[in-house]
Design a protein around this motif. Structure first.
Motif, mmCIF file in Angstrom:
data_model
loop_
_atom_site.group_PDB
_atom_site.id
_atom_site.type_symbol
_atom_site.label_atom_id
_atom_site.label_comp_id
_atom_site.label_asym_id
_atom_site.label_seq_id
_atom_site.Cartn_x
_atom_site.Cartn_y
_atom_site.Cartn_z
ATOM 1 N N ARG A 8 -1.307 -5.405 -5.741
ATOM 2 C CA ARG A 8 -1.760 -6.736 -5.326
ATOM 3 C C ARG A 8 -1.624 -7.724 -6.472
ATOM 4 N NH1 ARG A 8 -6.222 -7.631 -8.214
ATOM 5 N NH2 ARG A 8 -7.865 -6.079 -8.439
ATOM 6 N N ARG A 49 0.847 -1.194 0.000
ATOM 7 C CA ARG A 49 0.000 0.000 0.000
ATOM 8 C C ARG A 49 0.879 1.238 0.000
ATOM 9 N NH1 ARG A 49 -5.365 -0.768 1.127
ATOM 10 N NH2 ARG A 49 -5.888 -2.894 1.697
ATOM 11 N N VAL A 57 -8.645 -0.833 -11.021
ATOM 12 C CA VAL A 57 -7.350 -1.295 -11.513
ATOM 13 C C VAL A 57 -6.922 -0.299 -12.584
ATOM 14 C CG1 VAL A 57 -6.106 -3.115 -12.730
ATOM 15 C CG2 VAL A 57 -7.842 -3.725 -11.028
ATOM 16 N N GLU A 77 -10.649 -4.417 -16.754
ATOM 17 C CA GLU A 77 -9.793 -3.286 -16.385
ATOM 18 C C GLU A 77 -8.375 -3.471 -16.912
ATOM 19 O OE1 GLU A 77 -11.390 -1.423 -12.323
ATOM 20 O OE2 GLU A 77 -11.055 -3.597 -12.203
ATOM 21 N N VAL A 96 -3.908 -0.749 -8.137
ATOM 22 C CA VAL A 96 -5.293 -0.382 -7.854
ATOM 23 C C VAL A 96 -5.305 0.975 -7.158
ATOM 24 C CG1 VAL A 96 -7.395 -1.081 -6.639
ATOM 25 C CG2 VAL A 96 -5.878 -2.830 -7.610
ATOM 26 N N ARG A 97 -6.154 1.869 -7.646
ATOM 27 C CA ARG A 97 -6.339 3.182 -7.007
ATOM 28 C C ARG A 97 -7.254 2.991 -5.809
ATOM 29 N NH1 ARG A 97 -7.809 7.130 -11.402
ATOM 30 N NH2 ARG A 97 -9.707 5.906 -11.337
ATOM 31 N N GLN A 98 -6.815 3.407 -4.629
ATOM 32 C CA GLN A 98 -7.580 3.190 -3.408
ATOM 33 C C GLN A 98 -8.911 3.931 -3.391
ATOM 34 O OE1 GLN A 98 -5.673 3.138 0.467
ATOM 35 N NE2 GLN A 98 -3.658 3.069 -0.520
ATOM 36 N N GLU A 99 -8.954 5.141 -3.931
ATOM 37 C CA GLU A 99 -10.159 5.966 -3.803
ATOM 38 C C GLU A 99 -11.393 5.347 -4.455
ATOM 39 O OE1 GLU A 99 -10.166 9.216 -7.384
ATOM 40 O OE2 GLU A 99 -8.760 9.582 -5.749
ATOM 41 N N ASP A 100 -11.192 4.552 -5.517
ATOM 42 C CA ASP A 100 -12.353 3.964 -6.189
ATOM 43 C C ASP A 100 -12.181 2.468 -6.495
ATOM 44 O OD1 ASP A 100 -10.465 4.142 -8.198
ATOM 45 O OD2 ASP A 100 -11.663 5.445 -9.497
ATOM 46 N N ASP A 101 -11.098 1.873 -5.989
ATOM 47 C CA ASP A 101 -10.812 0.442 -6.160
ATOM 48 C C ASP A 101 -10.683 0.047 -7.633
ATOM 49 O OD1 ASP A 101 -10.152 -1.864 -4.724
ATOM 50 O OD2 ASP A 101 -12.125 -2.740 -5.085
ATOM 51 N N ASP A 136 -10.031 -9.413 -13.147
ATOM 52 C CA ASP A 136 -9.551 -8.073 -13.506
ATOM 53 C C ASP A 136 -9.488 -7.866 -15.018
ATOM 54 O OD1 ASP A 136 -9.009 -7.337 -10.797
ATOM 55 O OD2 ASP A 136 -7.055 -8.339 -10.906
ATOM 56 N N ILE A 144 -2.829 0.500 -4.162
ATOM 57 C CA ILE A 144 -2.632 -0.853 -3.646
ATOM 58 C C ILE A 144 -1.983 -1.646 -4.773
ATOM 59 C CG2 ILE A 144 -3.751 -2.967 -2.814
ATOM 60 C CD1 ILE A 144 -6.112 -1.128 -1.923
#
Length: 183
Positions: free
Chosen positions: A21, A14, A88, A30, A81-86, A27, A19
């Motif tokens: 992962r 993180r 990819v 995306e 992965v962007r944390q704000e909107d999950d 996926d 993120i």
């Protein structure tokens, strides 16, 4: 016989905004927005063919997921992965460069609509630190001479330009190196 340790990125890495992962076959849509994009695929090495559609991307992801446990640590392929909107937004990989498979290559690919936000640098810095914590002593990034975005990212990462070669992928490439002391 030496013991081989399998290194999975669990829990995921993180950063402030991202993120990193393991990939999942779910996926595929995306991932296709990244690897199916002409702006991205034009720079991919010959080992990564252009992906024609989301179904083909799913097959690629399934192959990556299946291969991951068999890679020499700390090699692997991961989703960014962007944390704000999950969402990819890209992928990172650390793998052995052909033809001799002794040099580790760091590479990054992001969806074009996310370029210019520092995501490639942020994600790559986290992966670099993690790889060095796993015992890697150096890594390289390679870029075609006219791939100015990749060259700029390598420099932002603090990677040192070490020259130009056609050793890898039978392409003329700029080569950048990073060692733990460079961080």
């Amino acid at each position: 016989m030496p013991t081989i340790t399998i290194v999975h990125m669990t829990p995921p890495l993180r950063t402030e905004r991202l993120i990193i992962r393991d990939w999942s076959s779910t996926d595929s849509e995306e991932a296709y927005a990244v690897y199916g994009s002409p702006e991205v695929s034009r720079w991919l090495t010959p080992s990564m063919r252009t992906v024609g559609d989301a179904a083909a991307m799913r097959s690629v992801l399934e192959a990556w997921v299946e291969a991951q446990p068999n890679l020499i640590p700390p090699a692997g392929r991961w989703a960014v992965v962007r944390q704000e909107d999950d969402a990819v937004i890209g992928g990172l990989s650390l793998r052995l460069l052909p033809p001799f498979e002794e040099d580790f290559e760091l590479n990054w690919q992001l969806r074009p609509d996310t370029w210019g936000n520092g995501y490639a640098t942020e994600a790559s810095k986290a992966l670099i630190r993690w790889a060095f914590d796993q015992g890697l002593e150096e890594m390289f990034a390679v870029a075609r001479p006219n791939n100015h975005r990749a060259i700029a990212t390598a420099r932002r990462l603090g990677m040192e330009w070490v020259g130009e070669t056609d050793k890898y992928y039978d392409l003329r490439l700029q080569v950048f190196r990073c060692r733990p002391s460079d961080l």
